[in-house]
Write an enzyme that holds these catalytic residues in place. Structure first.
Site, PDB file in Angstrom:
ATOM      1  N   HIS A 205       6.485 -31.826 -20.264  1.00 39.17           N
ATOM      2  CA  HIS A 205       5.745 -32.362 -19.114  1.00 39.17           C
ATOM      3  C   HIS A 205       6.194 -31.810 -17.770  1.00 39.17           C
ATOM      4  O   HIS A 205       5.585 -32.101 -16.751  1.00 39.17           O
ATOM      5  CB  HIS A 205       5.850 -33.883 -19.081  1.00 39.17           C
ATOM      6  CG  HIS A 205       7.195 -34.359 -18.631  1.00 39.17           C
ATOM      7  ND1 HIS A 205       8.291 -34.352 -19.447  1.00 39.17           N
ATOM      8  CD2 HIS A 205       7.621 -34.821 -17.439  1.00 39.17           C
ATOM      9  CE1 HIS A 205       9.334 -34.809 -18.785  1.00 39.17           C
ATOM     10  NE2 HIS A 205       8.975 -35.101 -17.561  1.00 39.17           N
TER      11      HIS A 205
HETATM   12  C1  UD1 Z   1       7.270 -38.319 -13.561  1.00 38.68           C
HETATM   13  C2  UD1 Z   1       8.600 -37.950 -12.917  1.00 38.68           C
HETATM   14  C3  UD1 Z   1       9.450 -37.168 -13.897  1.00 38.68           C
HETATM   15  C4  UD1 Z   1       9.586 -37.909 -15.221  1.00 38.68           C
HETATM   16  C5  UD1 Z   1       8.184 -38.195 -15.754  1.00 38.68           C
HETATM   17  C6  UD1 Z   1       8.200 -38.919 -17.064  1.00 38.68           C
HETATM   18  C7  UD1 Z   1       8.585 -37.582 -10.499  1.00 38.68           C
HETATM   19  C8  UD1 Z   1       8.620 -36.559  -9.446  1.00 38.68           C
HETATM   20  N1  UD1 Z   1       8.434 -37.119 -11.741  1.00 38.68           N
HETATM   21  O1  UD1 Z   1       6.569 -37.110 -13.771  1.00 38.68           O
HETATM   22  O2  UD1 Z   1      10.730 -36.987 -13.355  1.00 38.68           O
HETATM   23  O3  UD1 Z   1      10.308 -37.133 -16.133  1.00 38.68           O
HETATM   24  O4  UD1 Z   1       7.500 -39.000 -14.778  1.00 38.68           O
HETATM   25  O5  UD1 Z   1       6.918 -39.067 -17.541  1.00 38.68           O
HETATM   26  O6  UD1 Z   1       8.716 -38.737 -10.205  1.00 38.68           O
HETATM   27  N2  UD1 Z   1      -0.618 -40.143 -15.481  1.00 38.68           N
HETATM   28  C9  UD1 Z   1      -1.383 -40.920 -16.299  1.00 38.68           C
HETATM   29  N3  UD1 Z   1      -0.959 -42.187 -16.562  1.00 38.68           N
HETATM   30  C10 UD1 Z   1       0.163 -42.711 -16.018  1.00 38.68           C
HETATM   31  C11 UD1 Z   1       0.930 -41.903 -15.165  1.00 38.68           C
HETATM   32  C12 UD1 Z   1       0.542 -40.617 -14.908  1.00 38.68           C
HETATM   33  O7  UD1 Z   1      -2.407 -40.493 -16.810  1.00 38.68           O
HETATM   34  O8  UD1 Z   1       0.479 -43.876 -16.315  1.00 38.68           O
HETATM   35  C13 UD1 Z   1      -1.043 -38.754 -15.220  1.00 38.68           C
HETATM   36  C14 UD1 Z   1      -1.777 -38.588 -13.937  1.00 38.68           C
HETATM   37  O9  UD1 Z   1      -2.793 -37.671 -14.141  1.00 38.68           O
HETATM   38  C15 UD1 Z   1      -0.739 -37.987 -13.017  1.00 38.68           C
HETATM   39  C16 UD1 Z   1       0.133 -37.193 -13.972  1.00 38.68           C
HETATM   40  O10 UD1 Z   1       0.110 -37.931 -15.190  1.00 38.68           O
HETATM   41  O11 UD1 Z   1      -1.307 -37.218 -12.022  1.00 38.68           O
HETATM   42  C17 UD1 Z   1       1.539 -37.006 -13.530  1.00 38.68           C
HETATM   43  O12 UD1 Z   1       2.161 -38.254 -13.239  1.00 38.68           O
HETATM   44  P1  UD1 Z   1       3.321 -38.329 -12.108  1.00 38.68           P
HETATM   45  O13 UD1 Z   1       3.829 -39.699 -11.989  1.00 38.68           O
HETATM   46  O14 UD1 Z   1       2.875 -37.650 -10.885  1.00 38.68           O
HETATM   47  O15 UD1 Z   1       4.462 -37.414 -12.627  1.00 38.68           O
HETATM   48  P2  UD1 Z   1       5.006 -37.108 -14.080  1.00 38.68           P
HETATM   49  O16 UD1 Z   1       4.614 -35.720 -14.400  1.00 38.68           O
HETATM   50  O17 UD1 Z   1       4.678 -38.184 -15.057  1.00 38.68           O
END
Ligand code: UD1
Length: 376
Positions: A205
């Site tokens: 991820h």
């Molecule tokens: C975040 C953390 C990362 C951690 C990871 C675990 C930061 C900078 N990054 O990254 O350190 O290892 O979480 O998963 O804080 N999304 C969903 N459902 C959700 C949450 C997210 O569909 O419940 C999707 C959305 O499209 C979103 C993308 O995942 O844009 C990324 O989510 P985001 O919280 O920005 O960062 P992660 O890549 O999950």
């Protein structure tokens, strides 16, 4: 003593669970839980609260997904209101996600001390958002709780006074050890139609691996080549699934048929804690870019190939099952085949990864807030 505890994203939940449980044992502590809502899906959030018996958050800031600046700013705005209302004695943050730095910064600006659990880890790669979050949170925290000795060295080198740093062990491993037997009863292997020790398990991820088409394609190409040797199971983070679709890379995956899974790479929705723990424990090999999984596989004694050039958790390499392999196709395949051909070795457990980290942390907080006599 009133403590506001913060969680935001999936890797935070297994860290906060043992801390809240330990805090609930002390009547002199009032522990509140704030969920920033950085992760919000059932699969990325709610399921973990149920499985790990984490009490429902007292407040959910519901910030959701956004750019880093917008997400961080929204958390700060909404968290400030909570702090002004609740006036806690301490704010406790875990890990290295955007919620960690956003809440830590909000707190110190209001003069509320911050405890950072999992302090001092450094990849020395400032292009990682988590590295910036770690550096900044540690610079302003009052209590820095570390999981490995190298973290203490990093913090001392950065000029953090020694009396603020406490080597306590690993709360995520508290959770793993507590749930290991329950996870062993998970039916996920039957559901996915695989057998113990016959498959590889993948998670991916990190933005640096999945947001850039050639890098993601090189990794998937390596994994699908490896999948000609053994089935590769890939429970997929929403960020990664979106990119696989956007970059037209679905052809690397195999459609499962009836019967036992044969060779091929199989894509699944994100899994819950217990099912994933079972899949890790029984895997022949784990390939990942997660930090937490490097630690969990070390405790489980399962070989882990980290699809990264660096790690902020060096004890998993020097004393555990982790190997850094990078993201070049041929290197991933060669290293994976080498590991598959070797017998498994017994590994020592890293120091203080013994299931009692949360207890040590709460003890130190109580002592510092004058609730119990200082230890000699
Ligand atoms: C975040 C953390 C990362 C951690 C990871 C675990 C930061 C900078 N990054 O990254 O350190 O290892 O979480 O998963 O804080 N999304 C969903 N459902 C959700 C949450 C997210 O569909 O419940 C999707 C959305 O499209 C979103 C993308 O995942 O844009 C990324 O989510 P985001 O919280 O920005 O960062 P992660 O890549 O999950």
């Amino acid at each position: 003593m009133k403590i506001v505890n913060v969680v935001g994203a999936r890797p935070n939940f297994m860290k906060i669970a043992p801390l809240l449980e330990e805090m609930s044992r002390h009547s002199e502590l009032r522990a509140l839980l704030v969920h920033t809502g950085q992760h919000y899906d059932a699969a990325m959030s709610t399921l973990f609260f149920q499985e790990l018996a984490i009490p429902a958050p007292d407040l959910n800031l519901e910030v959701g997904s956004a750019s880093h600046a917008v997400q961080t700013a929204l958390i700060m705005q909404r968290f400030e209101k909570v702090l002004l209302e609740e006036k806690p004695d301490l704010v406790l943050v875990v890990g290295d996600v955007n919620s960690t730095i956003a809440c830590a910064l909000t707190s110190v600006k209001l003069g509320i001390p911050v405890a950072h659990v999992e302090a001092g880890l450094r990849s020395f790669d400032r292009s990682m958002p988590e590295e910036i979050n770690r550096l900044l949170t540690d610079a302003i925290a009052e209590y820095l709780f570390t999981t490995e000795k190298t973290a203490n060295e990093n913090l001392l080198r950065e000029g953090i006074p020694a009396e603020k740093i406490h080597f306590v062990g690993n709360v995520m491993i508290d959770t793993l050890l507590k749930h290991r037997d329950k996870a062993a009863r998970s039916q996920i292997l039957t559901q996915l139609r695989v057998q113990e020790q016959t498959y590889g398990l993948v998670t991916l991820h990190r933005p640096s691996n999945v947001d850039c088409p050639p890098t993601l394609e090189a990794i998937l190409s390596a994994l699908s080549a490896l999948a000609q040797r053994l089935p590769i199971l890939f429970p997929c983070h929403p960020r990664t699934r979106e990119k696989i679709g956007a970059f037209h890379l679905m052809h690397y995956f195999t459609q499962p048929t009836n019967g036992t899974l044969s060779r091929g790479m199989y894509l699944y929705e994100p899994l819950g804690y217990l099912d994933f723990l079972k899949l890790m424990a029984e895997a022949k090999l784990v390939l990942t870019d997660s930090g937490g999984i490097q630690e969990e596989t070390t405790i489980l004694g399962v070989p882990c190939l980290s699809l990264r050039e660096n790690t902020e958790r060096p004890v998993t390499v020097t004393g555990g099952t982790n190997t850094l392999v990078g993201v070049a196709r041929e290197q991933i395949i060669a290293k994976a085949l080498e590991i598959l051909s070797q017998p498994r070795m017994p590994y020592p457990v890293p120091e203080l990864w013994d299931g009692h980290a949360a207890k040590r942390i709460v003890q130190i907080l109580l002592e510092n807030f004058g609730h119990i006599p200082q230890r000699p």
